[in-house]
Design a protein around this motif. Sequence first.
Motif, mmCIF file in Angstrom:
data_model
loop_
_atom_site.group_PDB
_atom_site.id
_atom_site.type_symbol
_atom_site.label_atom_id
_atom_site.label_comp_id
_atom_site.label_asym_id
_atom_site.label_seq_id
_atom_site.Cartn_x
_atom_site.Cartn_y
_atom_site.Cartn_z
ATOM 1 N N SER A 7 -5.205 -2.022 -1.249
ATOM 2 C CA SER A 7 -6.139 -1.239 -0.427
ATOM 3 C C SER A 7 -7.127 -2.115 0.309
ATOM 4 N N LYS B 262 0.312 10.249 0.011
ATOM 5 C CA LYS B 262 0.271 9.099 -0.903
ATOM 6 C C LYS B 262 -0.698 9.357 -2.052
ATOM 7 N N PHE B 263 -1.801 10.003 -1.759
ATOM 8 C CA PHE B 263 -2.722 10.412 -2.824
ATOM 9 C C PHE B 263 -2.050 11.447 -3.728
ATOM 10 N N MET C 290 -7.437 4.888 -6.448
ATOM 11 C CA MET C 290 -6.965 5.836 -5.429
ATOM 12 C C MET C 290 -7.983 6.058 -4.325
ATOM 13 N N GLY D 1 -1.661 -0.622 -6.066
ATOM 14 C CA GLY D 1 -2.388 0.300 -5.206
ATOM 15 C C GLY D 1 -3.841 -0.113 -5.041
ATOM 16 N N TYR E 279 0.830 -1.208 0.000
ATOM 17 C CA TYR E 279 0.000 0.000 0.000
ATOM 18 C C TYR E 279 0.868 1.263 0.000
ATOM 19 N N TYR F 209 -6.728 6.060 -0.703
ATOM 20 C CA TYR F 209 -5.497 6.815 -0.447
ATOM 21 C C TYR F 209 -5.828 8.230 0.006
#
Length: 343
Positions: A155, A269-270, A262, A151, A92, A265
């Motif tokens: 998650s 990180k986003f 995304m 990613g 992650y 996130y």
Amino acid sequence: MTEILLTQDPTLQDFGRDPWWLVLAKVLFGFVFGLVCTLLGVWFERRVVARMAQRPGLNQVGPFGLLQTLADGLKMAFKEDILPKAADKFVYLIAPTISVICSITALSVIPFGPMVSIFGHRTPLQITDVPVSVLVILACSSMAVYGTVLGGWASGSTYPLLGGLRSSAQMISYELAMGISVLAVFLTAGTLSTSQIVAAQAHGTRVQLPDWLGGLEFTGPGWYALLLIPSFLIFFVAIVGETNRAPFDLPEAESELVAGYMTEYSSLKFALFMLSEYVAMVAMSAFTATLFLGGWRAPAPITTIWAGANSGWWPLLWFFLKVVILVFVFVWLRGTLPQIGRA
């Protein structure tokens, strides 16, 4: 002497001879170029889309809203960093880093200009070049999908997983079209080196028609975008899909998947995922300019009037203008075309 000054095309032998501090300066320039282009790219996109929609754009934070993107970045850095319970922590965290590294690495073999003098050292305005530089860029583009897929999977949520699967399917599909469309450039230029592809577009290209078309021989235009129009159009459509930009932004379709891969996130990180998207857009625009638009060379009208347009540091300006125009086309598509698959 004049001919020597005007002939500044680097060769493969000119690379690998720079002192360590110059190599470090070039790497730093490429990294800063990607970051600055991201900041200005976000501002540019919001201003252009606002103009197309006939509404006010960024105009409050700084002159013309230029500092708005910087303010948004600072705000994002201080937001709460949330880690989902079901997430694979290591994957992650590393997924957005993979996307950013691949996007920025692609800039390392992009020629920004000709041979110049920096503190007495003659060096090309390019971090490095190898005989297969085009394959390096294609490899970086292919590796970037791992950041997106990992990613979404790491998650531990449904929507990000679906976005990651969509992204892998889409990017692999457009990768095929992109790879095939550049074959014509390889065959015409006779090389896979980015600096040599730019050099091959310096003059008109000799073209010989097949015998069943008369076998005529003529000199075609220097820019491959004019000589290889079908390849140029296919390639540009492919890179729009490759970078997940509208109308091909299915992996992060807000109406179906919240934010796609995304979704889970937040904070920095986003921001890294957003950074990778805009750096990839700039890198692919620079790649397009290199392959099809003569790279750092000035357009023919300018070179006709001004003999020194392709010498010194001026080519850096022509290259930047070409990249800006191509980024504008990316934004233009987002502001005017509906997304595929939406009612």
